[in-house]
Write a protein that holds these residues in place. Structure first.
Motif, PDB file in Angstrom:
ATOM      1  N   TRP A 177       0.838  -1.204   0.000  1.00 38.37           N
ATOM      2  CA  TRP A 177       0.000   0.000   0.000  1.00 38.37           C
ATOM      3  C   TRP A 177       0.874   1.257   0.000  1.00 38.37           C
ATOM      4  N   LEU A 180       2.171   1.836  -3.453  1.00 39.55           N
ATOM      5  CA  LEU A 180       1.154   2.454  -4.315  1.00 39.55           C
ATOM      6  C   LEU A 180       1.011   3.941  -4.006  1.00 39.55           C
ATOM      7  N   ARG A 288      -7.296   2.233 -16.077  1.00 39.84           N
ATOM      8  CA  ARG A 288      -6.671   1.638 -14.890  1.00 39.84           C
ATOM      9  C   ARG A 288      -7.654   0.778 -14.116  1.00 39.84           C
ATOM     10  N   ALA A 292      -7.301  -3.120 -13.389  1.00 42.48           N
ATOM     11  CA  ALA A 292      -7.421  -3.671 -12.031  1.00 42.48           C
ATOM     12  C   ALA A 292      -8.424  -4.816 -11.992  1.00 42.48           C
ATOM     13  N   SER A 332      -2.488  -8.802  -3.556  1.00 43.17           N
ATOM     14  CA  SER A 332      -1.906  -7.647  -4.237  1.00 43.17           C
ATOM     15  C   SER A 332      -2.891  -7.042  -5.235  1.00 43.17           C
ATOM     16  N   TYR A 336      -4.501  -3.331  -5.042  1.00 42.18           N
ATOM     17  CA  TYR A 336      -4.352  -2.389  -6.152  1.00 42.18           C
ATOM     18  C   TYR A 336      -5.705  -1.781  -6.524  1.00 42.18           C
ATOM     19  N   HIS A 339      -6.884   0.533  -3.705  1.00 38.85           N
ATOM     20  CA  HIS A 339      -6.132   1.784  -3.693  1.00 38.85           C
ATOM     21  C   HIS A 339      -6.613   2.717  -4.800  1.00 38.85           C
TER      22      HIS A 339
END
Length: 348
Positions: A177, A180, A288, A292, A332, A336, A339
């Protein structure tokens, strides 16, 4: 575009943390192999400083082996083991401990350097020091776990093993985290968390709980109880579920119940992650978010495939270790996505 000095420093810090996270990922894999090869109780002493030096002579090897031959594991399980066989299990545990020390070195000295040279973004240092403290606690917890198998019963406590595994994932998740955060830079003033952000956080927590469930499976060897799927034996609901006294304790100590709970948890996550990925794809956050969602589904299907294969093939070491690694990949991917939603990034 000319990079600002802080952006340049952020990339240095991110590169260092990515290296540390990669080594932690390797540590989690090696820990799984150590457990699966029954090597975790081969070192009966904990020497944080001098323990980095392995036996280098025949005399030194014999001395270490003689200490192991006084342990409950040797007396009750491995009696008659040869020195050569002992060397194999010793080296797995030795490398696991050395890698833990290496992580400490890789983290501490660059941390001091970055701090003294003012390269760490404001507000980040407390989280980095927290990671360092948690790493020290992980070493202590690892020895506390091993000690549980050096008494009359030569098996580590499933509670301590699950705690040790869980803390490893907590450290990894926090570091991931932070990576990121550093790569993304400061949140734009107009940025607001997406409406799906709370669901991303909930999903990440559920994946973590699923990992803890896997720790109980590993600690009790419940994966060997039923090597069939989708049924457990001849039925979906195996006999003996929650039949102990008290019944709730079976969730932590009865191998049938533990494996059943792990399966049900997996089914639940399978459905929830697909629903979440669908909403993420339609979230309006652009490329994005679609990336994800794709990564999350790929990680999920990989982990499901590894889990079922491990079960059906009666827990081979390679697949079981890969399944543990798959848990890191799935966590993970979930982090992602969470986040991205937390930052409320504009469409790409």
């Amino acid at each position: 575009m000319v990079l600002t000095q802080q952006t340049h420093y952020d990339r240095q810090v991110a590169g260092w943390l990515i290296l540390c996270a990669a080594v932690i990922f390797g540590m989690i894999l090696l820990g799984g192999v150590t457990r699966l090869t029954n090597s975790g109780l081969s070192m009966v002493e904990w020497r944080p400083i001098m323990g980095i030096i392995p036996p280098l002579t025949d005399v030194a090897w014999q001395e270490v082996f003689d200490k192991y031959r006084q342990s409950p594991e040797y007396l009750k399980i491995n009696r008659g083991m040869s020195l050569d066989a002992f060397k194999t299990i010793f080296m797995f545990e030795y490398l696991h401990r050395v890698l833990g020390r290496l992580i400490g070195i890789l983290f501490f000295f660059p941390l001091v350097f970055f701090a003294l040279t003012g390269r760490v973004r404001a507000g980040l240092m407390p989280r980095l020091w927290l990671l360092f403290v948690l790493g020290g606690c992980q070493g202590l917890l690892g020895w506390y776990m091993v000690k549980s198998g050096l008494v009359d019963n030569p098996h580590v406590s499933q509670y301590r093993l699950t705690a040790h595994l869980g803390l490893a994932f907590v450290i990894y998740a926090l570091m991931f985290w932070v990576i990121l955060d550093v790569l993304a830079g400061r949140r734009p003033a107009a940025g607001q968390p997406h409406a799906l952000a709370p669901w991303g956080a909930v999903l990440a927590m559920l994946v973590f709980l699923m990992i803890l469930s896997g720790g109980l499976v590993a600690g009790t060897k419940a994966g060997f109880a039923y090597s069939t799927w989708p049924l457990m034996g001849t039925s979906f609901l195996p006999p003996g579920l929650y039949s102990g006294e008290p019944a709730w304790l079976d969730a932590f100590e009865d191998i049938t119940t533990i494996q059943f709970n792990h399966r049900i948890f997996a089914y639940l996550l399978f459905v929830l992650i697909h629903l979440f990925a669908w909403h993420l794809w339609r979230s309006g956050l652009g490329a994005r978010a679609r990336l994800a969602a794709g990564l999350l589904l790929a990680a999920l299907w990989l982990q499901v495939t590894l889990g079922i294969s491990t079960l059906l093939l009666h827990v081979p070491i390679s697949l079981a270790a890969a399944h543990q690694g798959g848990a890191v990949v799935l966590l993970s991917a979930t982090l992602y996505a969470a986040h991205l939603l937390r930052r409320g990034a504009p469409a790409a």
